[in-house]
Design a protein around this motif. Structure first.
Motif, PDB file in Angstrom:
ATOM      1  N   ASN A 166      23.749  17.227  58.283  1.00  0.00           N
ATOM      2  CA  ASN A 166      22.421  16.679  57.975  1.00  0.00           C
ATOM      3  C   ASN A 166      22.120  15.329  58.617  1.00  0.00           C
ATOM      4  O   ASN A 166      21.045  14.767  58.398  1.00  0.00           O
ATOM      5  N   ASN A 167      23.052  14.789  59.413  1.00  0.00           N
ATOM      6  CA  ASN A 167      22.785  13.545  60.134  1.00  0.00           C
ATOM      7  C   ASN A 167      22.225  13.868  61.513  1.00  0.00           C
ATOM      8  O   ASN A 167      22.835  14.644  62.267  1.00  0.00           O
ATOM      9  N   GLN A 168      21.090  13.312  61.832  1.00  0.00           N
ATOM     10  CA  GLN A 168      20.418  13.663  63.083  1.00  0.00           C
ATOM     11  C   GLN A 168      19.839  12.444  63.775  1.00  0.00           C
ATOM     12  O   GLN A 168      19.565  11.427  63.145  1.00  0.00           O
TER      13      GLN A 168
ATOM     14  N   ARG B  78      18.342  11.707  57.882  1.00  0.00           N
ATOM     15  CA  ARG B  78      19.133  12.544  56.989  1.00  0.00           C
ATOM     16  C   ARG B  78      18.155  13.416  56.211  1.00  0.00           C
ATOM     17  O   ARG B  78      17.224  12.903  55.592  1.00  0.00           O
ATOM     18  N   GLY B  79      18.362  14.728  56.260  1.00  0.00           N
ATOM     19  CA  GLY B  79      17.473  15.635  55.541  1.00  0.00           C
ATOM     20  C   GLY B  79      16.672  16.517  56.471  1.00  0.00           C
ATOM     21  O   GLY B  79      17.154  16.908  57.534  1.00  0.00           O
ATOM     22  N   LYS B  80      15.439  16.793  56.078  1.00  0.00           N
ATOM     23  CA  LYS B  80      14.592  17.746  56.788  1.00  0.00           C
ATOM     24  C   LYS B  80      13.773  17.040  57.865  1.00  0.00           C
ATOM     25  O   LYS B  80      12.694  16.501  57.593  1.00  0.00           O
TER      26      LYS B  80
ATOM     27  N   LEU C 161      21.219   4.094  57.553  1.00  0.00           N
ATOM     28  CA  LEU C 161      21.237   5.129  56.520  1.00  0.00           C
ATOM     29  C   LEU C 161      22.535   5.152  55.712  1.00  0.00           C
ATOM     30  O   LEU C 161      22.579   5.771  54.641  1.00  0.00           O
ATOM     31  N   ASP C 162      23.572   4.487  56.183  1.00  0.00           N
ATOM     32  CA  ASP C 162      24.804   4.374  55.401  1.00  0.00           C
ATOM     33  C   ASP C 162      24.749   3.203  54.418  1.00  0.00           C
ATOM     34  O   ASP C 162      25.689   2.992  53.650  1.00  0.00           O
ATOM     35  N   ASN C 163      23.667   2.448  54.470  1.00  0.00           N
ATOM     36  CA  ASN C 163      23.508   1.295  53.582  1.00  0.00           C
ATOM     37  C   ASN C 163      22.183   1.407  52.823  1.00  0.00           C
ATOM     38  O   ASN C 163      21.242   0.648  53.073  1.00  0.00           O
ATOM     39  N   VAL C 164      22.117   2.376  51.924  1.00  0.00           N
ATOM     40  CA  VAL C 164      20.894   2.590  51.144  1.00  0.00           C
ATOM     41  C   VAL C 164      20.586   1.337  50.332  1.00  0.00           C
ATOM     42  O   VAL C 164      21.455   0.789  49.650  1.00  0.00           O
ATOM     43  N   TYR C 165      19.343   0.898  50.430  1.00  0.00           N
ATOM     44  CA  TYR C 165      18.918  -0.299  49.703  1.00  0.00           C
ATOM     45  C   TYR C 165      17.569  -0.044  49.053  1.00  0.00           C
ATOM     46  O   TYR C 165      16.679   0.514  49.691  1.00  0.00           O
ATOM     47  N   PRO C 166      17.426  -0.389  47.766  1.00  0.00           N
ATOM     48  CA  PRO C 166      18.418  -1.029  46.892  1.00  0.00           C
ATOM     49  C   PRO C 166      19.447  -0.035  46.372  1.00  0.00           C
ATOM     50  O   PRO C 166      19.197   1.170  46.350  1.00  0.00           O
TER      51      PRO C 166
ATOM     52  N   LYS D 275      17.294  13.446  50.264  1.00  0.00           N
ATOM     53  CA  LYS D 275      17.967  14.124  51.384  1.00  0.00           C
ATOM     54  C   LYS D 275      17.878  15.642  51.275  1.00  0.00           C
ATOM     55  O   LYS D 275      17.851  16.345  52.281  1.00  0.00           O
ATOM     56  N   VAL D 276      17.840  16.161  50.043  1.00  0.00           N
ATOM     57  CA  VAL D 276      17.818  17.614  49.822  1.00  0.00           C
ATOM     58  C   VAL D 276      16.419  18.180  50.027  1.00  0.00           C
ATOM     59  O   VAL D 276      16.242  19.221  50.667  1.00  0.00           O
ATOM     60  N   ASN D 277      15.402  17.512  49.482  1.00  0.00           N
ATOM     61  CA  ASN D 277      14.041  18.043  49.541  1.00  0.00           C
ATOM     62  C   ASN D 277      13.091  17.183  50.375  1.00  0.00           C
ATOM     63  O   ASN D 277      11.872  17.325  50.265  1.00  0.00           O
ATOM     64  N   GLY D 278      13.629  16.306  51.148  1.00  0.00           N
ATOM     65  CA  GLY D 278      12.805  15.439  51.977  1.00  0.00           C
ATOM     66  C   GLY D 278      13.617  14.897  53.129  1.00  0.00           C
ATOM     67  O   GLY D 278      14.502  15.582  53.659  1.00  0.00           O
ATOM     68  N   ALA D 279      13.346  13.675  53.496  1.00  0.00           N
ATOM     69  CA  ALA D 279      14.084  13.053  54.595  1.00  0.00           C
ATOM     70  C   ALA D 279      14.147  11.542  54.393  1.00  0.00           C
ATOM     71  O   ALA D 279      13.219  10.935  53.859  1.00  0.00           O
ATOM     72  N   ILE D 280      15.262  10.960  54.804  1.00  0.00           N
ATOM     73  CA  ILE D 280      15.432   9.513  54.842  1.00  0.00           C
ATOM     74  C   ILE D 280      15.572   9.135  56.305  1.00  0.00           C
ATOM     75  O   ILE D 280      16.368   9.731  57.038  1.00  0.00           O
TER      76      ILE D 280
END
Length: 358
Positions: free
Chosen positions: A71-73, A99-101, A171-176, A187-192
């Motif tokens: 899922n990493n693109q 990450r995601g769709k 994307l490895d440092n989600v904030y907050p 990530k499952v039903n959308g995209a980050i």
């Protein structure tokens, strides 16, 4: 050097328009060896050559390893999934990490943003508007921040809708950190998404820059609630400059948490009273699904206020309060404009204030 590495290295080169970068990538991808001479032949100056060549190989390898994970693109400027609307803004990101769709980036989007200190009034109307928007097949875009951003993402997911979170960090440092679980749901039903490499930490200067993407990929921007110092006003400013439809709610007088709403209405934002205000407006405008348009490579033009502020900034550091006093404007408003000008490469911030670059 493979094409992926070339794109990654080019993303670290400053002050190159996207279209010119694409031409350089195409040229470099056909060479057996890339050195300073080859880069010079592509029109890159000495500093840009160093920026390209001196990216540590271990950083490149870390990103390439990240891209092998599920899922990493990586979406480049010429990728079919790169949002058409985003290509039209000044200084579009060369790369988007996803990450995601990834296909959601080309869907119809409305940005729903607002204060981190969300009121009950703001919570209520965020849920009402987002529920209606997703029922019409609209993707909700926001910045994953505390308050209205997080509420809008959650409302979209709770109503079986789609949502996109734009980060001001890798994307490895989600904030907050409080929104880590929400990010996992998205990530499952959308995209980050983010323009920053995966391991980049959340630095304050990156969030105003991130906001241009939130408005840039959206057809309309809805400001639920905002004080005069809210970062939402930076996104609103980008929306106006990018020719996006801008809406905001009416709010009770005397509440400082909504002063930004009233200010936006004074600047010409559309009054938002029900979801159809947005849906009918955009449906009656240009075709939702934007086609590729020619992209002009030009320097940013400054409006009257920006030119006035630039006149107060010299080649030695000038403090913000001094600039604000000279132009007779609130410090918060001047800070917003200075941030925009810094992103556009007109000025630069230093320990003592701001200096002119050209």
């Amino acid at each position: 050097m493979n094409i992926e590495e070339i794109w990654l290295r080019m993303s670290q080169v400053k002050k190159l328009p996207a279209q010119r970068t694409v031409k350089i990538v195409n040229t470099l991808s056909q060479l057996d060896r890339i050195n300073a001479q080859a880069l010079q032949g592509c029109g890159m100056n000495e500093i840009q050559q160093l920026q390209f060549l001196h990216v540590p190989m271990n950083r490149i390898e870390q990103v390439q390893k990240w891209l092998t994970e599920k899922n990493n693109q990586l979406i480049t400027f010429i990728d079919p999934n790169y949002p058409c609307l985003l290509k039209q803004i000044y200084y579009p990101p060369l790369l988007l990490f996803v990450r995601g769709k990834r296909e959601l980036l080309r869907t119809q989007q409305i940005a729903v943003i607002g204060s981190r200190q969300a009121s009950e009034y703001g919570r209520k109307w965020t849920n009402i508007f987002v529920k209606d928007f997703v029922q019409h097949g609209i993707t909700i875009t926001s910045g994953l921040a505390l308050g209205i951003d997080g509420i809008s993402h959650k409302a979209a997911l709770d109503n079986n809708g789609k949502t996109i979170a734009v980060l001001g960090s890798g994307l490895d440092n989600v904030y907050p950190k409080q929104h880590y679980e929400l990010a996992e749901r998205i990530k499952v039903n959308g995209a980050i998404i983010s323009e920053y490499w995966p391991n980049i930490p959340p630095l304050p200067k990156q969030f105003p820059k991130r906001n241009r993407i939130i408005s840039g990929i959206s057809k309309a921007v809805v400001v639920i609630e905002a004080g005069m110092k809210s970062g939402s006003l930076i996104t609103a400013r980008y929306a106006i400059e990018q020719n996006r439809d801008l809406f905001t709610l009416p709010a009770p007088l005397g509440n400082s948490g909504f002063c930004g709403n009233h200010w936006l209405l004074q600047q010409g934002a559309y009054l938002l009273m029900e979801p159809d205000d947005v849906l009918q407006h955009i449906a009656g405008g240009l075709n939702w699904m934007q086609t590729e348009l020619p992209i002009e490579e030009s320097s940013p033009t400054l409006n009257v206020v920006e030119n006035k502020i630039l006149g107060m900034v010299g080649y030695h550091a000038t403090p913000v309060d001094v600039i604000a006093e000279q132009v007779q404007m609130p410090v918060a408003q001047v800070m917003t404009i200075l941030t925009e000008m810094e992103i556009n490469g007109v000025i630069s911030s230093t320990a003592g204030g701001y200096i002119r670059l050209n």
